[in-house]
Enzyme design. Sequence first.
Site, mmCIF file in Angstrom:
data_model
loop_
_atom_site.group_PDB
_atom_site.id
_atom_site.type_symbol
_atom_site.label_atom_id
_atom_site.label_comp_id
_atom_site.label_asym_id
_atom_site.label_seq_id
_atom_site.Cartn_x
_atom_site.Cartn_y
_atom_site.Cartn_z
ATOM 1 N N CYS A 36 0.799 -1.219 0.000
ATOM 2 C CA CYS A 36 0.000 0.000 0.000
ATOM 3 C C CYS A 36 0.838 1.278 0.000
ATOM 4 O O CYS A 36 0.523 2.238 -0.700
ATOM 5 C CB CYS A 36 -0.956 -0.019 1.189
ATOM 6 S SG CYS A 36 -0.210 -0.650 2.711
ATOM 7 N N HIS A 71 -3.103 6.093 4.672
ATOM 8 C CA HIS A 71 -1.681 6.177 5.000
ATOM 9 C C HIS A 71 -1.145 7.553 4.598
ATOM 10 O O HIS A 71 -1.476 8.058 3.524
ATOM 11 C CB HIS A 71 -0.882 5.142 4.205
ATOM 12 C CG HIS A 71 -0.979 3.738 4.712
ATOM 13 N ND1 HIS A 71 -1.687 3.369 5.836
ATOM 14 C CD2 HIS A 71 -0.421 2.592 4.239
ATOM 15 C CE1 HIS A 71 -1.559 2.059 6.027
ATOM 16 N NE2 HIS A 71 -0.813 1.562 5.073
#
Lengths: 345, 345
Positions: B134, B248
């Site tokens: 990710c 994130h």
Amino acid sequence: MPARLPAEPRVAIVGATGAVGIELIRCLEQRRFPAASVRLLASARSAGKSLSVMGAPVVIEELTEASFQGIDLALFSAGSGISKRFAPAAVRAGAVVVDNSSAFRMLPDVPLVVPEVNAPAMASHQGILANPNCVAAIATVALAPLHRAAPIRRLNMATYQAASGAGAAAMEELRLATAAALAGQDYAPQVLPHPYAFNLFSHNAEMDPLTGYNGEETKVVAETRRILGLPDLPVGITCIRVPVLRAHAMAMQVTFDAPVDVDAARALLATAPGVRLVDDRVRNHFPMPNEASGQDDVLVGRLRVDLGDPSGCTLAMFVVGDQLLKGAALNAVQIAEGLLPAGAA
Amino acid sequence: MPARLPAEPRVAIVGATGAVGIELIRCLEQRRFPAASVRLLASARSAGKSLSVMGAPVVIEELTEASFQGIDLALFSAGSGISKRFAPAAVRAGAVVVDNSSAFRMLPDVPLVVPEVNAPAMASHQGILANPNCVAAIATVALAPLHRAAPIRRLNMATYQAASGAGAAAMEELRLATAAALAGQDYAPQVLPHPYAFNLFSHNAEMDPLTGYNGEETKVVAETRRILGLPDLPVGITCIRVPVLRAHAMAMQVTFDAPVDVDAARALLATAPGVRLVDDRVRNHFPMPNEASGQDDVLVGRLRVDLGDPSGCTLAMFVVGDQLLKGAALNAVQIAEGLLPAGAA
């Protein structure tokens, strides 16, 4: 101007009801600071209330220019404006000021002090000593032992800063906003400019639109350089507010002239004053805010060679310290202890 | 081995009940992926339950080696072990696999793809295409437009990673642990190794005790290099888990051969595919997880010259992307879209 305090100083705390003010009282108590008396000063709004100091209630008085008669040591933590307005009155009244605001930190005749790092700078004070920005104080405790062994040539930091740096109201906003989010309710930010529940954002200090750096970053760079005595140190920095209550964390890269010996760095930090090494690779146990909160020591770990520097001359590490203690109140009280006559503390 | 999918592929989702699996279903729906059918596969524990897919309930089936008969496209998101065990069966059955695990990402005959960055790599697939880590997926969306204009010579990243990267159970643990903390109650971590309420910690992936880098950091470095086609790029990295639910963030420094022109970088990013520029210095508005969550675009901002590099050749920026979308499900579906016949999507 007395360079030192009497053995049993009469103390005033300016901003006694703030997040740092409360911790100043606790630090004086826990470290058995030899105060002859403690006066609590705050805004008119808080005057008349009382707080417990060394086991006895002390009534909060409104801060005025006349508040410092008979005071030997004034610990200021009520913001830069209050410090600029009232610290000169305290000095005129004969007090030594330890100021937690940014008001005087970069003035040449005001020492900017982290006792573990540059205690000798205190001797030259002219009545005011400055307590550094919380990130600079915590960072330099970890950097100084390395710098003493080999000069630092370059520094990079990304911070993970707690609510407490924006005061008790921001800590409460984090709690309230998070409780609302968990309950599926809206919460309009009152203290910080952005939603805080399970969120993070670029530090809320005002930004210079020309450079793209905010006031927090500018302070950390300038103060880190001054405390370490490295006026030209290149410092890269990104300051981020994270949803943590009272300990600041920072990911750092520290560049030296020669390739890094991680074991040697670890050995230096293991015995450095104010540092606790937390560096367990096998158990994946490194510095964390929950373990730094309420602790005097700065936690340092994740020591390793930085893979971003092919020369091998950069050390990476992760540093966490209590923002209200080493980042503010504890450091101020340590400065005051350094002004006591030898053997008095 | 068919290089492309039929115009209306029969789809299987492996790990349909996980945090990413749920988002895979939503991405197929929202992007009107031309699936002829969607089969949901999961462990025996979930078999028999049903989930809504494109408005109709679909019963979850237990994953077996025989699950892939009649499947054209298998989207795997059930961990590396499941991918290693079942992806070969899917390929033997004639399906193209888009795998969200780390199982195959570094194999030379498995393209590792972020469509905005290296879509041409897809053409060489041998039945399996890998969806990146990710952080690597989100980072490279922001880095690629810069790298196309001027080769990147060095990269540094400190991450602020959300709970979702450790799965739906970690997201729930963050909620439960935080609710307990707000209520003044203890909470023993079940999913992650450290207390998560108002806390952060070094990424929970296992660490190499010799190098001091954890598995997440190693993956991000290797995959970022591979996706950008820069096998020797020096990458410094610190991966930290923060109490955020599903986006994130990363503070980056990107070094080039020549001094950085921030306005030119901003112009490149403003029109880059998959990027939304959020870079308002006056209003102090920059990328934040709460604004990235649920969004396809990667938010990029805080563009500035990095003060840590005296040459002026380093750009600093802050990047935030939805971990479950661009960091996982969305990117996988975009890869699948790239395998459709021209004009089919």
